[in-house]
Design a protein around this motif. Structure first.
Motif, mmCIF file in Angstrom:
data_model
loop_
_atom_site.group_PDB
_atom_site.id
_atom_site.type_symbol
_atom_site.label_atom_id
_atom_site.label_comp_id
_atom_site.label_asym_id
_atom_site.label_seq_id
_atom_site.Cartn_x
_atom_site.Cartn_y
_atom_site.Cartn_z
ATOM 1 N N GLN A 18 40.622 -82.001 64.454
ATOM 2 C CA GLN A 18 40.756 -81.462 63.094
ATOM 3 C C GLN A 18 41.076 -79.968 63.075
ATOM 4 O OE1 GLN A 18 37.719 -82.703 60.273
ATOM 5 N NE2 GLN A 18 37.605 -84.717 61.221
ATOM 6 N N VAL A 19 40.936 -79.306 64.231
ATOM 7 C CA VAL A 19 41.283 -77.885 64.299
ATOM 8 C C VAL A 19 42.805 -77.690 64.416
ATOM 9 C CG1 VAL A 19 41.176 -77.580 66.818
ATOM 10 C CG2 VAL A 19 40.546 -75.680 65.333
ATOM 11 N N LEU A 20 43.523 -78.737 64.839
ATOM 12 C CA LEU A 20 44.947 -78.577 65.203
ATOM 13 C C LEU A 20 45.862 -78.100 64.067
ATOM 14 C CD1 LEU A 20 45.284 -81.629 67.617
ATOM 15 C CD2 LEU A 20 45.335 -79.202 68.247
ATOM 16 N N PRO A 21 45.702 -78.598 62.822
ATOM 17 C CA PRO A 21 46.584 -78.098 61.756
ATOM 18 C C PRO A 21 46.439 -76.586 61.542
ATOM 19 C CG PRO A 21 45.451 -80.083 61.039
ATOM 20 C CD PRO A 21 44.834 -79.690 62.349
ATOM 21 N N TYR A 22 45.206 -76.078 61.743
ATOM 22 C CA TYR A 22 44.980 -74.629 61.591
ATOM 23 C C TYR A 22 45.565 -73.867 62.770
ATOM 24 C CZ TYR A 22 41.930 -76.148 57.860
ATOM 25 O OH TYR A 22 41.456 -76.738 56.717
ATOM 26 N N VAL A 142 36.561 -71.411 63.932
ATOM 27 C CA VAL A 142 35.724 -72.617 63.948
ATOM 28 C C VAL A 142 36.031 -73.454 62.709
ATOM 29 C CG1 VAL A 142 33.378 -73.485 64.204
ATOM 30 C CG2 VAL A 142 33.906 -71.184 64.940
ATOM 31 N N VAL A 143 36.301 -74.736 62.939
ATOM 32 C CA VAL A 143 36.554 -75.648 61.820
ATOM 33 C C VAL A 143 35.477 -76.728 61.862
ATOM 34 C CG1 VAL A 143 38.162 -77.352 60.866
ATOM 35 C CG2 VAL A 143 39.031 -75.228 61.863
ATOM 36 N N ARG A 144 34.785 -76.910 60.759
ATOM 37 C CA ARG A 144 33.736 -77.929 60.714
ATOM 38 C C ARG A 144 34.391 -79.296 60.547
ATOM 39 N NH1 ARG A 144 29.070 -78.175 61.485
ATOM 40 N NH2 ARG A 144 27.571 -79.613 60.625
ATOM 41 N N ALA A 145 34.120 -80.197 61.500
ATOM 42 C CA ALA A 145 34.729 -81.534 61.427
ATOM 43 C C ALA A 145 34.173 -82.292 60.218
ATOM 44 C CB ALA A 145 34.442 -82.302 62.709
ATOM 45 N N ARG A 146 35.060 -83.036 59.554
ATOM 46 C CA ARG A 146 34.629 -83.825 58.385
ATOM 47 C C ARG A 146 34.878 -85.295 58.639
ATOM 48 N NH1 ARG A 146 37.466 -80.651 53.343
ATOM 49 N NH2 ARG A 146 36.657 -78.575 53.793
ATOM 50 N N GLN A 147 34.108 -86.127 57.940
ATOM 51 C CA GLN A 147 34.345 -87.577 58.050
ATOM 52 C C GLN A 147 35.725 -87.925 57.490
ATOM 53 O OE1 GLN A 147 31.677 -87.745 60.261
ATOM 54 N NE2 GLN A 147 32.226 -89.850 59.794
ATOM 55 N N LYS A 148 36.075 -87.279 56.354
ATOM 56 C CA LYS A 148 37.397 -87.520 55.751
ATOM 57 C C LYS A 148 38.163 -86.212 55.729
ATOM 58 C CE LYS A 148 36.575 -91.486 52.759
ATOM 59 N NZ LYS A 148 36.395 -91.916 51.373
ATOM 60 N N PRO A 149 38.905 -85.924 56.788
ATOM 61 C CA PRO A 149 39.616 -84.643 56.820
ATOM 62 C C PRO A 149 40.817 -84.630 55.883
ATOM 63 C CG PRO A 149 40.187 -85.961 58.743
ATOM 64 C CD PRO A 149 39.158 -86.737 57.982
ATOM 65 N N THR A 150 41.245 -83.424 55.500
ATOM 66 C CA THR A 150 42.496 -83.268 54.744
ATOM 67 C C THR A 150 43.636 -83.707 55.658
ATOM 68 O OG1 THR A 150 41.508 -81.282 53.813
ATOM 69 C CG2 THR A 150 43.877 -81.577 53.442
ATOM 70 N N PRO A 151 44.586 -84.524 55.158
ATOM 71 C CA PRO A 151 45.723 -84.909 56.014
ATOM 72 C C PRO A 151 46.411 -83.658 56.579
ATOM 73 C CG PRO A 151 45.778 -86.114 53.931
ATOM 74 C CD PRO A 151 44.668 -85.108 53.826
ATOM 75 N N TYR A 295 27.794 -74.533 56.836
ATOM 76 C CA TYR A 295 27.798 -75.127 55.491
ATOM 77 C C TYR A 295 29.052 -74.894 54.667
ATOM 78 C CZ TYR A 295 22.933 -75.672 56.711
ATOM 79 O OH TYR A 295 21.783 -76.023 57.370
ATOM 80 N N CYS A 296 29.936 -74.030 55.139
ATOM 81 C CA CYS A 296 31.019 -73.618 54.260
ATOM 82 C C CYS A 296 32.083 -74.699 54.082
ATOM 83 C CB CYS A 296 31.542 -72.316 54.823
ATOM 84 S SG CYS A 296 33.179 -71.947 54.638
ATOM 85 N N GLY A 297 32.301 -75.527 55.119
ATOM 86 C CA GLY A 297 33.269 -76.621 54.977
ATOM 87 C C GLY A 297 34.704 -76.185 55.202
ATOM 88 N N ASP A 298 34.950 -74.890 55.256
ATOM 89 C CA ASP A 298 36.300 -74.381 55.501
ATOM 90 C C ASP A 298 36.324 -73.679 56.852
ATOM 91 O OD1 ASP A 298 37.858 -74.738 52.877
ATOM 92 O OD2 ASP A 298 35.936 -73.932 52.216
ATOM 93 N N PRO A 299 37.516 -73.399 57.370
ATOM 94 C CA PRO A 299 37.550 -72.695 58.651
ATOM 95 C C PRO A 299 36.963 -71.283 58.542
ATOM 96 C CG PRO A 299 39.765 -72.885 57.722
ATOM 97 C CD PRO A 299 38.866 -73.701 56.859
ATOM 98 N N VAL A 300 36.325 -70.845 59.616
ATOM 99 C CA VAL A 300 35.729 -69.506 59.659
ATOM 100 C C VAL A 300 36.210 -68.827 60.937
ATOM 101 C CG1 VAL A 300 33.574 -68.179 59.660
ATOM 102 C CG2 VAL A 300 33.655 -70.382 58.482
ATOM 103 N N LEU A 301 36.704 -67.606 60.802
ATOM 104 C CA LEU A 301 37.095 -66.823 61.973
ATOM 105 C C LEU A 301 35.979 -65.827 62.246
ATOM 106 C CD1 LEU A 301 39.233 -66.010 64.121
ATOM 107 C CD2 LEU A 301 40.071 -64.346 62.488
ATOM 108 N N ILE A 302 35.357 -65.994 63.423
ATOM 109 C CA ILE A 302 34.204 -65.165 63.784
ATOM 110 C C ILE A 302 34.646 -64.086 64.762
ATOM 111 C CG2 ILE A 302 31.963 -65.193 64.944
ATOM 112 C CD1 ILE A 302 31.781 -66.711 62.412
ATOM 113 N N ILE A 303 34.313 -62.843 64.433
ATOM 114 C CA ILE A 303 34.623 -61.716 65.313
ATOM 115 C C ILE A 303 33.291 -61.160 65.833
ATOM 116 C CG2 ILE A 303 35.808 -59.484 65.489
ATOM 117 C CD1 ILE A 303 37.532 -61.885 64.378
ATOM 118 N N ARG A 304 33.149 -61.053 67.148
ATOM 119 C CA ARG A 304 31.902 -60.491 67.671
ATOM 120 C C ARG A 304 31.966 -58.969 67.564
ATOM 121 N NH1 ARG A 304 27.639 -61.915 69.679
ATOM 122 N NH2 ARG A 304 28.267 -64.046 70.021
#
Length: 317
Positions: A18-22, A142-151, A295-304
């Motif tokens: 599910q990370v691949l489209p991003y 980071v993309v949170r995997a969903r049971q029903k992802p957006t196509p 919890y956000c459900g959308d992709p998050v880009l984390i910078i250390r």
């Protein structure tokens, strides 16, 4: 900030994919190379049955071949989108290998889902993502995997949400946010959260009197300072060439407020540092980033964030 390479750990599961489209969107925008990686964990003892001639080396060879063929298939779809793709199969500890592979080039972006499960080795990608998140100095999408992802063909990014807390540490996410907004021609939404009056003691080092008016006064001054900060930051970013900057002041628990705005904003990407410390006091962005990812459900880009940031407070974690 440029991402010369996007490292994508996969485990063979549709959830991990599910990370691949991003990855496709970001790699196209930055003309990054993509490396698809599958790390095979140890073979479960139950799979090795000498009586049936199933010896370890045969099983490993078969797993390697399967993983290679799988990555080639995934790679072919990304190459069709015009991306430069390499693949690698490795045996060992997934988190350790991802970290060492990413560390080879500083401009590598790691992109992975927060959970997925491989058929053969029960590699739970959630715990791997957690380990990577807590250790890597590389930026991590980071993309949170969903049971029903957006196509995949409907995945878009239209808004970059950038939470700031007034600290220099949190501001280390700015170059990434502005680079993404510019490369992908999307809106940038700056947000800052001030606490509820009853929660002030958690976030402030100021001595606050026992009277409600003292709380109200403190909140007012925090709001005034936060509005001014957002306005100055907005002007600064527009000068740097970000065409569309919005600013929002929110009230409440920082993680909840960020999650809430992300859930109400379609096709967004949250960009934030894993720690920072606000002038207000003990607002630890590390735990906030962790909750936003969950919890956000959308992709998050984390910078250390690195503690060496100019003007960063001593002892900020």
């Amino acid at each position: 900030v440029m991402y010369g390479k996007v490292l994508v750990p996969l485990d063979g599961s549709p959830l991990a994919e599910q990370v691949l489209p991003y990855v496709r969107l970001v790699a196209k925008a930055f003309k990054s190379k993509v490396e698809l990686l599958q790390v095979l964990g140890p073979v479960a003892p139950g799979l090795v049955d000498p009586a049936k001639g199933r010896y370890l080396d045969e099983i490993l060879a078969s797993m390697r071949a399967q993983a290679g063929a799988y990555l080639d298939r995934v790679g072919a779809s990304l190459r069709k989108a015009g991306l430069s793709v390499s693949t690698e199969v490795h045996e060992g500890n997934p988190a350790e290998y991802i970290l060492s592979e990413a560390a080879k080039e500083k401009d590598t972006l790691i992109a992975m889902t927060t959970h997925g499960r491989s058929g053969i080795a029960r590699w739970v990608l959630g715990s791997v993502a957690d380990k990577v998140l807590n250790v890597t100095p590389n930026p991590l999408l980071v993309v949170r995997a969903r049971q029903k992802p957006t196509p995949a063909n409907q995945v878009r990014l239209d808004v970059v949400i950038l939470p700031l807390d007034g600290s220099r540490l949190a501001e280390q996410a700015i170059p990434h946010a502005t680079a993404l907004a510019g490369a992908m021609s999307v809106k940038l939404k700056l947000i800052r959260v001030t606490p509820f009056a009853q929660d002030l003691y958690m976030y402030t080092d100021y001595p606050i009197g026992a009277y409600a008016e003292a709380y109200e006064e403190t909140i007012k001054s925090l709001d005034t300072e936060a509005v001014k900060y957002l306005s100055n930051m907005s002007k600064r970013l527009q000068k740097q060439g970000v065409s569309s900057v919005e600013q929002t002041l929110l009230r409440g628990n920082p993680a909840d407020a960020i999650v809430d705005i992300a859930q109400k904003t379609e096709d967004n990407l949250v960009v934030m540092t894993t720690h920072g410390r606000s002038g207000v006091g003990r607002f630890l962005l590390g735990s906030v980033a962790d909750r936003v990812v969950r919890y956000c459900g959308d992709p998050v880009l984390i910078i250390r964030a690195t503690g060496a940031a100019k003007g960063a407070k001593k002892g900020a974690h």
